[in-house]
Design a protein around this motif. Structure first.
Motif, PDB file in Angstrom:
ATOM      1  N   GLY A  25      21.460  31.115  25.323  1.00 43.14           N
ATOM      2  CA  GLY A  25      22.786  31.512  24.863  1.00 43.14           C
ATOM      3  C   GLY A  25      23.792  30.514  25.379  1.00 43.14           C
ATOM      4  N   PRO A  26      25.089  30.828  25.259  1.00 45.58           N
ATOM      5  CA  PRO A  26      26.110  29.880  25.715  1.00 45.58           C
ATOM      6  C   PRO A  26      26.017  29.560  27.200  1.00 45.58           C
ATOM      7  N   ILE A  27      25.624  30.536  28.026  1.00 44.94           N
ATOM      8  CA  ILE A  27      25.518  30.283  29.465  1.00 44.94           C
ATOM      9  C   ILE A  27      24.361  29.322  29.742  1.00 44.94           C
ATOM     10  N   GLY A  28      23.248  29.510  29.051  1.00 43.86           N
ATOM     11  CA  GLY A  28      22.122  28.608  29.221  1.00 43.86           C
ATOM     12  C   GLY A  28      22.468  27.183  28.824  1.00 43.86           C
ATOM     13  N   VAL A  29      23.186  27.049  27.711  1.00 41.97           N
ATOM     14  CA  VAL A  29      23.613  25.717  27.259  1.00 41.97           C
ATOM     15  C   VAL A  29      24.540  25.084  28.287  1.00 41.97           C
ATOM     16  N   LEU A  30      25.478  25.879  28.809  1.00 44.29           N
ATOM     17  CA  LEU A  30      26.404  25.366  29.821  1.00 44.29           C
ATOM     18  C   LEU A  30      25.670  24.947  31.090  1.00 44.29           C
ATOM     19  N   CYS A  31      24.696  25.752  31.503  1.00 45.28           N
ATOM     20  CA  CYS A  31      23.937  25.440  32.709  1.00 45.28           C
ATOM     21  C   CYS A  31      23.206  24.106  32.556  1.00 45.28           C
ATOM     22  N   ILE A  32      22.566  23.911  31.413  1.00 45.43           N
ATOM     23  CA  ILE A  32      21.845  22.659  31.161  1.00 45.43           C
ATOM     24  C   ILE A  32      22.807  21.483  31.098  1.00 45.43           C
ATOM     25  N   GLN A  33      23.897  21.664  30.360  1.00 44.96           N
ATOM     26  CA  GLN A  33      24.862  20.573  30.197  1.00 44.96           C
ATOM     27  C   GLN A  33      25.512  20.175  31.518  1.00 44.96           C
ATOM     28  N   GLY A  47      25.075  29.332  36.706  1.00 41.52           N
ATOM     29  CA  GLY A  47      24.184  30.457  36.476  1.00 41.52           C
ATOM     30  C   GLY A  47      24.488  31.638  37.380  1.00 41.52           C
ATOM     31  N   LEU A  48      24.865  31.353  38.620  1.00 40.23           N
ATOM     32  CA  LEU A  48      25.206  32.440  39.547  1.00 40.23           C
ATOM     33  C   LEU A  48      26.414  33.231  39.058  1.00 40.23           C
ATOM     34  N   GLY A  49      27.331  32.556  38.388  1.00 38.94           N
ATOM     35  CA  GLY A  49      28.479  33.263  37.818  1.00 38.94           C
ATOM     36  C   GLY A  49      28.027  34.316  36.823  1.00 38.94           C
ATOM     37  N   ALA A  50      27.080  33.935  35.952  1.00 43.20           N
ATOM     38  CA  ALA A  50      26.543  34.884  34.973  1.00 43.20           C
ATOM     39  C   ALA A  50      25.768  35.999  35.660  1.00 43.20           C
ATOM     40  N   ALA A  51      24.970  35.638  36.668  1.00 43.45           N
ATOM     41  CA  ALA A  51      24.186  36.639  37.392  1.00 43.45           C
ATOM     42  C   ALA A  51      25.102  37.662  38.085  1.00 43.45           C
ATOM     43  N   SER A  52      26.211  37.185  38.621  1.00 41.36           N
ATOM     44  CA  SER A  52      27.160  38.077  39.293  1.00 41.36           C
ATOM     45  C   SER A  52      27.804  39.043  38.304  1.00 41.36           C
ATOM     46  N   ALA A 124      33.842  26.209  42.127  1.00 41.82           N
ATOM     47  CA  ALA A 124      34.522  27.486  41.900  1.00 41.82           C
ATOM     48  C   ALA A 124      34.863  27.653  40.423  1.00 41.82           C
ATOM     49  N   ALA A 125      35.297  26.563  39.795  1.00 47.18           N
ATOM     50  CA  ALA A 125      35.619  26.610  38.367  1.00 47.18           C
ATOM     51  C   ALA A 125      34.354  26.846  37.544  1.00 47.18           C
ATOM     52  N   ASP A 126      33.245  26.209  37.921  1.00 46.55           N
ATOM     53  CA  ASP A 126      31.977  26.407  37.222  1.00 46.55           C
ATOM     54  C   ASP A 126      31.536  27.868  37.323  1.00 46.55           C
ATOM     55  N   PHE A 127      31.630  28.430  38.517  1.00 42.96           N
ATOM     56  CA  PHE A 127      31.248  29.825  38.737  1.00 42.96           C
ATOM     57  C   PHE A 127      32.169  30.763  37.955  1.00 42.96           C
ATOM     58  N   LEU A 132      33.442  34.881  33.909  1.00 47.09           N
ATOM     59  CA  LEU A 132      34.348  35.466  32.914  1.00 47.09           C
ATOM     60  C   LEU A 132      33.698  35.548  31.543  1.00 47.09           C
ATOM     61  N   LEU A 133      32.955  34.510  31.168  1.00 45.32           N
ATOM     62  CA  LEU A 133      32.296  34.515  29.863  1.00 45.32           C
ATOM     63  C   LEU A 133      31.301  35.658  29.750  1.00 45.32           C
ATOM     64  N   THR A 134      30.538  35.895  30.811  1.00 43.35           N
ATOM     65  CA  THR A 134      29.561  36.973  30.781  1.00 43.35           C
ATOM     66  C   THR A 134      30.248  38.329  30.747  1.00 43.35           C
ATOM     67  N   LEU A 135      31.393  38.446  31.408  1.00 44.08           N
ATOM     68  CA  LEU A 135      32.142  39.702  31.388  1.00 44.08           C
ATOM     69  C   LEU A 135      32.759  39.995  30.024  1.00 44.08           C
ATOM     70  N   THR A 136      32.839  38.987  29.158  1.00 47.05           N
ATOM     71  CA  THR A 136      33.441  39.213  27.837  1.00 47.05           C
ATOM     72  C   THR A 136      32.456  39.885  26.880  1.00 47.05           C
ATOM     73  N   ASN A 137      31.336  40.353  27.387  1.00 46.81           N
ATOM     74  CA  ASN A 137      30.379  41.104  26.563  1.00 46.81           C
ATOM     75  C   ASN A 137      30.129  42.467  27.196  1.00 46.81           C
TER      76      ASN A 137
END
Length: 219
Positions: A25-33, A47-52, A124-127, A132-137
């Motif tokens: 998904g978008p988080i996976g793409v961001l993590c790789i990029q 990735g930790l941002g999404a996990a949190s 901090a910005a990466d996290f 925030l992106l994960t919280l938007t779902n």
């Protein structure tokens, strides 16, 4: 709750965490990029941002915070629009590229001389962005409610079991992002600046696509 039961619930959460994080998904793409552009630490922290965020939604479902759940679900369209806008911004920035970061990505000497404050702000910005992106779902809450109910956790005031399951979900998700960022980092030094620029552009197009989909779902 016995130790065996606790370990069993944690392992279930661990498996759930991996299964939730693994789909592309978008988080996976961001993590790789970000791993390719800035290194393993950036990808892992993203990735930790999404996990949190997953852990937050899991806690809301597990501890029966129905009022907060209803508020989030009631505003899911507006939240989806916000998430779509963030994705569009990140995607466009990736497409436009940052020549400075692209040229310096394969080297470790320049990152070594970067100031600690600058590195901390970047991480901090990466996290924060992936959190925030994960919280938007917020619909994720419904998935957790179903999972917790199916496992019989958090439905009878068994908040200790719910906490153990949420901890397992976070650990499983974090483990996935660690493995992914480490795997991508192994090929990072072989990526030329020109190829990295193309990767950034492709990742940006994919992220923009996710953003458009999010905006469409929120309309």
């Amino acid at each position: 709750m016995s130790l065996t039961t606790t370990i069993g619930i944690f392992v279930r959460g661990l498996v759930l965490g991996v299964s939730i994080a693994a789909p592309v998904g978008p988080i996976g793409v961001l993590c790789i990029q970000r791993t390719l552009s800035k290194g393993r630490r950036s990808g892992f922290v993203s990735g930790l941002g999404a996990a949190s965020a997953d852990a937050v939604y899991g806690a809301i479902a597990g501890f029966g915070l129905a009022a907060l759940s209803s508020v989030l679900l009631g505003h899911r369209n507006a939240i989806a629009l916000a998430g779509g806008a963030i994705l569009l911004y990140i995607g466009v920035q990736s497409i436009r590229g940052d020549p400075a970061s692209v040229e310096s990505a394969p080297t470790t000497e320049q990152s070594a001389v970067a100031s600690p404050d600058s590195n901390a702000r970047t991480l901090a910005a990466d996290f924060g962005s992936t959190f925030l992106l994960t919280l938007t779902n917020p619909v994720t809450i419904l998935a957790f409610v179903g999972i917790f109910a199916g496992l019989g956790v958090g439905v009878s005031g068994d908040y200790l079991a719910a906490a153990v399951l949420v901890a397992g979900v976070f650990a499983g998700s974090a483990l996935w992002w660690f493995v992914l960022s480490a795997a991508v980092d192994r090929v990072r030094e072989r990526v030329t600046p020109a190829v990295l620029r193309r990767v950034n552009q492709l990742a940006g197009v994919v992220i923009v696509g996710f953003g458009v989909a999010a905006l469409w779902s929120g309309l």
